[in-house]
Scaffold this active site. Structure first.
Site, mmCIF file in Angstrom:
data_model
loop_
_atom_site.group_PDB
_atom_site.id
_atom_site.type_symbol
_atom_site.label_atom_id
_atom_site.label_comp_id
_atom_site.label_asym_id
_atom_site.label_seq_id
_atom_site.Cartn_x
_atom_site.Cartn_y
_atom_site.Cartn_z
ATOM 1 N N HIS A 5 0.853 -1.185 0.000
ATOM 2 C CA HIS A 5 0.000 0.000 0.000
ATOM 3 C C HIS A 5 0.892 1.239 0.000
ATOM 4 O O HIS A 5 1.929 1.235 0.646
ATOM 5 C CB HIS A 5 -0.922 0.008 1.224
ATOM 6 C CG HIS A 5 -1.907 1.131 1.193
ATOM 7 N ND1 HIS A 5 -1.587 2.396 1.621
ATOM 8 C CD2 HIS A 5 -3.179 1.192 0.734
ATOM 9 C CE1 HIS A 5 -2.646 3.179 1.437
ATOM 10 N NE2 HIS A 5 -3.617 2.472 0.903
ATOM 11 N N HIS A 37 -9.158 5.899 1.109
ATOM 12 C CA HIS A 37 -9.994 4.810 0.585
ATOM 13 C C HIS A 37 -10.834 4.118 1.661
ATOM 14 O O HIS A 37 -11.377 3.031 1.420
ATOM 15 C CB HIS A 37 -9.123 3.781 -0.145
ATOM 16 C CG HIS A 37 -8.443 4.345 -1.365
ATOM 17 N ND1 HIS A 37 -7.074 4.370 -1.496
ATOM 18 C CD2 HIS A 37 -8.954 4.922 -2.462
ATOM 19 C CE1 HIS A 37 -6.772 4.949 -2.659
ATOM 20 N NE2 HIS A 37 -7.888 5.284 -3.265
#
Ligand code: FE
Length: 129
Positions: free
Chosen positions: A45, A118
């Site tokens: 990520h 997100h």
């Protein structure tokens, strides 16, 4: 709308936001269980000032128990911030945490991760006793 409707899930092998829970499949009652929770196991990520994982919350639901138990909250607070500007800083924390807990009943470990852009992502892992 309930908050649960905003918690997303997917296969962590294909979706970088899903927390991976690593723990034994089976333990003995009262045994200290080491648990690792983290993202970036299959797909890293991003870890920038603008886009990063803020925290992972871990809970446990024993079988036949109406309620959930809070095991811990792990926050990741350094993402390249600097007085000179975003991403100019020398320090980052990564989306990984290791802790121990014990249980006398089998149940399910739940992890919820929060990405600053997100949103919320969950996963779970069953532990037998
Ligand atoms: Fe993200």
């Amino acid at each position: 709308m309930k908050i649960g409707e905003k918690i997303q899930s997917a296969d962590w092998k294909n979706e970088k936001h899903v927390p991976v829970i690593e723990a034994p499949d089976s333990v003995t009652p009262g045994e200290w269980v080491e648990v690792r929770v983290g993202l970036s196991k299959a797909i890293e990520h991003p870890n920038t000032t603008e886009h990063h994982i803020r925290w992972i919350k871990v809970m446990f639901t024993p079988d036949d128990d109406k309620f959930v138990y809070d095991l811990g909250m792990f926050t990741f607070n350094a993402h390249g911030e600097h007085a000179a500007g975003p991403n100019e800083g020398p320090v980052h924390t990564r989306d990984q945490a290791v802790f121990q807990f014990k249980t006398s009943k089998p149940g399910i470990i739940h992890a919820v991760a929060y990405c600053n852009i997100h949103g919320l992502w969950e996963s779970s892992k069953r532990i037998e006793v």
